[in-house]
Design an enzyme around this catalytic site. Structure first.
Site, PDB file in Angstrom:
ATOM      1  N   GLU A 257     -79.821 -33.483   1.353  1.00  0.00           N
ATOM      2  CA  GLU A 257     -78.703 -33.974   0.532  1.00  0.00           C
ATOM      3  C   GLU A 257     -78.606 -35.494   0.588  1.00  0.00           C
ATOM      4  O   GLU A 257     -78.338 -36.141  -0.427  1.00  0.00           O
ATOM      5  CB  GLU A 257     -77.393 -33.327   0.989  1.00  0.00           C
ATOM      6  CG  GLU A 257     -77.338 -31.817   0.838  1.00  0.00           C
ATOM      7  CD  GLU A 257     -77.687 -31.342  -0.556  1.00  0.00           C
ATOM      8  OE1 GLU A 257     -77.559 -32.111  -1.520  1.00  0.00           O
ATOM      9  OE2 GLU A 257     -78.121 -30.180  -0.680  1.00  0.00           O
TER      10      GLU A 257
ATOM     11  N   ASP B  47     -86.545 -32.578  -0.612  1.00  0.00           N
ATOM     12  CA  ASP B  47     -87.157 -31.727   0.420  1.00  0.00           C
ATOM     13  C   ASP B  47     -88.047 -32.543   1.351  1.00  0.00           C
ATOM     14  O   ASP B  47     -87.994 -32.395   2.585  1.00  0.00           O
ATOM     15  CB  ASP B  47     -87.989 -30.622  -0.239  1.00  0.00           C
ATOM     16  CG  ASP B  47     -87.144 -29.476  -0.766  1.00  0.00           C
ATOM     17  OD1 ASP B  47     -85.992 -29.344  -0.348  1.00  0.00           O
ATOM     18  OD2 ASP B  47     -87.659 -28.712  -1.606  1.00  0.00           O
TER      19      ASP B  47
END
Length: 760
Positions: A599, A662
């Site tokens: 995030e 990611d």
């Protein structure tokens, strides 16, 4: 515009560490917290015995040997359960340097199947199901001490679970709703007091307030270039099928178009109550022709839709018009924008707003220009049928079994997912309609005490690690580097749930305005939509509230909002397989730590990079740094575009933001874990012949254990900005020097290629 880790809501099987949050009018953005488990001595012994047997499966590979003497072993109940899961999920016959996903998840895949009604299944779904079971049990049991908001929620839940009662009502609820918005002669719903339907009638605007998404969406969002201000936003909308390709790609349309036609005909027949209410079209009803006309119109819209890839560019979707400019523009010239917008604000009780004071962001101007050309090809009858269909479409899930049957038949054909257990539908509905009441129940009875503090400390470590990585970055110039470090320091966070849920009056006020005293399911859903749209429009002119929870706290998800420079970790995700306070740090950081790092990295992906530390869309990097950044992101687009499942390729452009997140998430979380560990050696897991660093990567890999159906992948890859789980693991770890070093992967093996994409 927020970005979440998974994609979309769990019931749609398309969300988690992703792109944009649900702060705007067209926002769309769940996993599972398990109840505390007390393991008696007998169960501990049984678990240890199971681990001893499972450990025989471990193949001692010289390249990956941990040389772990097992002298410092964690034997707490959490670690014993964790070790058992780790061993069961793995397939140690696979070389981790060739296919780390299969190495981590091969055992889990062999032991699981996709349940009926789902197009995919994974540990996210398992957590979501555990959460839903816990919430179901809490809703099933009435307590005298329950606050009024909880009592209302229970009535709503009971109404939803009463499928016999909903079925007995038949088409009555949807016919009554149609009557409120001018009727629909086609299906025998007359309203003699209503004027003839047209796009310029009050009934058209009224139907939009009830959630009709035909042709366009309109609402209030945060101004991308002034994050302290709300602004009206217009965007394309109005397709029944999940993507434009579902209409225009022959290979997809051969399946989706017949399924859609049958769906429309069945629903129209049920509303009209023809053929005994079976959903079969009566001879001469004309419903098949109407379905063909609706599909033809939607196909024309699909052909002018702006692509999902193009919508990722926040500069391209920022196009301001004042109301006079909009009215005089080439954007759908046949529509009276001034009348519609002013009357919408008046209906929301905003009072008289001068047209000169209204500035609107049109996200898709090319769509609205072309809409003028599409519109003239259809008469009023076709347009009315299209818009009435889109009103009905919003509420089919809240009707009885006779409506749900063709609905699930349609979703199974198109999405690969269909009917699930009823309580799952009802819990999900309550999370939509009364999210804070559900959160109160979950927080009081399910969420482990101290979780907020534990997560806050981990997030702090993740931010520090990312700043350290920025300070060593080699492609950013010094000015951009320092500004980026400031941005990380300025990120705000919301964790688990809002404090307001402890206020009984707050909960009752939020619930009573939506849920009817009798808990009527259908009308509570209608009230929820109307109130939500009204409250959204009423934001205009008010200060931006950056602490607003846009997703139910019990959803299994996390997201980053670039407009607020804020990330949110919902309580639904704060449990296994993501977090357990009793796990060693390497597993906590490999699981939840990567979520937090993911995030945070969204603040520096292809979208988030364009927003400064205050959430303003503005050039805040030097041109040199921007150019180098864009050049580096091309590597990720090329890498992920090579991956495919069932013959369908990942769209590397659509998924680049999530892929970047990611990759950055894994690297940041690994550094944070090493920072926390320092020079100490963390305890190992019993009977698991892997060292702590190796288990960090196993934790990450096993979060994404998942199964997919071909139908699901065919649809999902066209709309979901996330890569499928296996390639989230393979893609990120094959770019990680830390991974290949930890597992001693030889050069040019699949998981250690010579060319690695590197950004953060």
């Amino acid at each position: 515009m927020s970005t979440n880790i998974q994609g979309e809501r769990m019931e749609d099987e398309q969300h988690l560490l992703s792109g944009r949050s649900s702060k705007g009018p067209s926002a769309s953005c769940k996993l599972i917290v398990a109840l505390a488990i007390l393991i008696p001595t007998a169960l501990l012994l049984a678990a240890l015995a199971a681990i001893a047997v499972l450990s025989v499966r471990i193949t001692h590979l010289q390249a990956t040997s941990s040389s772990n003497s097992q002298t410092n072993v964690c034997t707490s109940p959490s670690c014993i359960k964790l070790a058992s899961n780790v061993l069961q999920f793995m397939n140690t016959s696979v070389d981790p340097c060739q296919d780390f996903y299969n190495y981590s998840c091969g055992g889990w895949e062999a032991a699981n199947v996709i349940p009926s009604g789902y197009g995919s299944w994974g540990l996210f779904n398992e957590l979501n199901q555990r959460n839903n079971i816990a919430i179901k049990k809490l809703l099933d049991g009435m307590k005298l001490s329950d606050v009024d908001a909880v009592k209302l929620a229970r009535k709503l839940y009971e109404s939803c679970m009463d499928t016999d009662g909903l079925t007995a009502k038949g088409a009555e609820p949807i016919r009554n709703l149609l009557s409120l918005t001018g009727g629909w002669d086609l299906v025998g719903v007359m309203n003699s007091s209503a004027p003839q339907w047209s796009l310029f009638s009050a009934d058209f605007r009224s139907s939009k307030s009830y959630g009709n998404d035909g042709f366009f969406s309109f609402g209030i969002s945060v101004n991308d270039k002034n994050s302290s201000q709300y602004i009206p936003v217009l965007s394309q909308s109005g397709l029944t099928l999940p993507s434009p390709d579902s209409y225009t790609d022959p290979s997809a349309a051969n399946v989706t178009i017949p399924a859609l036609k049958q769906f429309i005909v069945s629903i129209l027949s049920l509303i009209n109550n023809t053929n005994g209410g079976t959903g079969a079209a009566a001879a001469g009803s004309g419903f098949e022709q109407v379905a063909d006309q609706i599909i033809d119109l939607e196909t024309s819209l699909a052909e002018i839709f702006v692509s999902n890839v193009a919508l990722r560019d926040p500069q391209a979707t920022y196009n301001l018009y004042n109301l006079t400019e909009l009215a005089n523009s080439t954007l759908w010239t046949q529509f009276n924008w001034t009348q519609y917008i002013l009357e919408s604000f008046k209906a929301a009780q905003l009072g008289d707003i001068g047209s000169d004071d209204i500035v609107i962001n049109v996200r898709t101007p090319s769509y609205f220009k072309n809409l003028s050309l599409v519109y003239i090809n259809y008469n009023e009858s076709v347009l009315e049928n299209y818009f009435k269909w889109h009103l009905v479409l919003q509420y089919i899930e809240y009707l009885g079994n006779q409506f749900l049957s063709p609905y699930y038949q349609y979703t199974t054909s198109v999405l690969g997912s269909g009917k699930t257990e009823r309580y799952l539908t009802c819990v999900s509905s309550l999370e939509d309609i009364v999210p804070m009441t559900v959160s109160r129940l979950y927080t009081d009875y399910v969420l482990a005490p101290g979780t907020k503090g534990n997560i806050s400390e981990m997030v702090s470590q993740i931010k520090t690690a990312f700043q350290e990585r920025l300070s060593k970055n080699t492609f950013l110039d010094s000015v951009t580097k320092q500004r980026s470090i400031w941005k990380v320091g300025n990120i705000s966070q919301m964790i688990a749930y809002p404090d307001e849920i402890s206020d009984n009056n707050y909960l009752l006020n939020k619930s009573a305005s939506v849920v009817q005293a009798s808990g009527q399911y259908f009308m509570s859903a209608v009230n929820h939509v109307i109130n939500g749209n009204t409250e959204n429009l009423q934001k205009l002119g008010k200060p931006v509230v950056k602490t607003e929870w846009e997703i139910a706290p019990t959803v299994v998800n996390a997201y980053y909002e670039p407009l607020y420079n804020e990330f949110v970790f919902l309580e639904g995700i704060l449990n296994s397989p993501f977090f357990d306070a009793g796990w060693p740090d390497y597993f906590k950081y490999g699981a939840f730590g990567v979520v937090a790092g993911h995030e945070l990295t969204h603040g520096f992906d292809d979208q988030g990079q364009q927003y400064n530390q205050d959430g303003v869309l503005t050039p805040w990097w030097t041109n040199t740094s921007v150019a180098k950044f864009k050049n580096k992101t091309k590597c990720f687009v090329e890498q992920y575009s090579q991956y495919s499942m069932f013959g369908y390729h990942i769209n590397g452009e659509l998924t680049q933001g999530e892929n970047i997140a990611d990759n950055g998430g894994v690297k940041t979380a690994f550094q944070a874990y090493k920072n926390v560990a320092g020079t100490t050696t963390p305890p190992s897991l019993p009977s698991v012949d892997l060292n702590p660093d190796q288990l960090f990567f196993v934790a990450f890999g096993q979060v994404w254990c998942s199964l997919f159906s071909p139908q699901f992948i065919a649809s999902n890859l066209k709309t979901n900005p996330h890569s499928p789980g296996p390639y989230r693991v393979i893609g990120a770890l094959s770019n990680s020097e830390e991974f290949s070093s930890t597992f001693k992967c030889a050069d040019n093996t699949r998981m250690n290629p010579s060319k690695k994409c590197d950004l953060w």
